[in-house]
Scaffold this active site. Sequence first.
Site, PDB file in Angstrom:
ATOM      1  N   TYR A  51       0.846  -1.207   0.000  1.00  0.00           N
ATOM      2  CA  TYR A  51       0.000   0.000   0.000  1.00  0.00           C
ATOM      3  C   TYR A  51       0.881   1.257   0.000  1.00  0.00           C
ATOM      4  CZ  TYR A  51      -3.286   3.486   1.915  1.00  0.00           C
ATOM      5  OH  TYR A  51      -4.041   4.612   2.127  1.00  0.00           O
ATOM      6  N   LYS A  85       1.202   4.269  -2.846  1.00  0.00           N
ATOM      7  CA  LYS A  85       0.985   5.705  -2.594  1.00  0.00           C
ATOM      8  C   LYS A  85       2.229   6.515  -2.988  1.00  0.00           C
ATOM      9  CE  LYS A  85      -3.273   5.613  -1.118  1.00  0.00           C
ATOM     10  NZ  LYS A  85      -4.376   6.248  -1.863  1.00  0.00           N
TER      11      LYS A  85
END
Length: 233
Positions: free
Chosen positions: A142, A146
């Site tokens: 994750y 990002k």
Amino acid sequence: MKIENATVLVTGANRGLGLVFTRELLARGARKVYAGARDPATITQPGVLPLRLDVTNPDDVAAAAKQASDVTLVINNAGIAQSGGFLAADSVDVTRRIFETNFFGMLHMSKAFAPILKANGGGALLNVLSVVSWVSGAMAAYSASKSAAWSLTNALRLELAAQKTQVLGLHMGFVDTDLAREFDAPKSSAEEIVKRALDGLESGLDEVLADERTVQVKQGLTATRPSYLPQAS
Ligand SMILES: NC(=O)c1ccc[n+]([C@@H]2O[C@H](COP(=O)([O-])OP(=O)(O)OC[C@H]3O[C@@H](n4cnc5c(N)ncnc54)[C@H](OP(=O)(O)O)[C@@H]3O)[C@@H](O)[C@H]2O)c1
């Protein structure tokens, strides 16, 4: 970019931050709000136009661009997360799945809507990023997604400058939504994050650091021991 009279599309608008974005946009006088969702039946907010939109599905993105050709602001909010490190057995599959939504979904949407924003006078893109654009943690894939989405946002800002499209990256730590439910840590409310994001957009900012932790992490990037390295406890 002023919200009043804007026509806005929000991805992942059925719950969490996306739902709160749609509410706040209506409260600030947006003319029209398209609420994108994988399942439009899950859109509960009155006053919005539900739109079937899985950002990983190119046919959905193309259909949304056709239907919402009057948009002046796109909020790339849809995102998924999963805990775990890169050495976990399933990490390659997990990373691909997360990038498909958090990076390629944002890329598909931005490419499809860039000409629409241009035709409608420039407008704006608001990309929902995170403090983990700069520091990794319990959700390695994750965080990487990002970081990549932050780089995408910075590149789009340069590419879209000529057509006068404002590109805002929104960074923050934990927010009290389903995505962060498993973490027992201080969390901002979705309402305060959305207000800061839209205040920043209306002030013409390129970047909003929406909480104190994010401000500290960003400042710490140039410290003697930068914030992305393990810190002494
Ligand atoms: N919560 C936090 O702590 C936090 C912190 C920093 C950044 N963020 C970012 O904020 C954004 C919103 O997250 P949230 O906290 O509101 O999470 P959430 O409550 O889990 O909501 C995620 C939303 O994204 C949608 N979505 C997921 N995959 C999608 C896809 N392929 N196409 C379209 N929609 C999709 C979900 O739809 P379904 O209902 O169909 O699953 C849901 O509406 C994300 O980009 C997230 O990374 C969150």
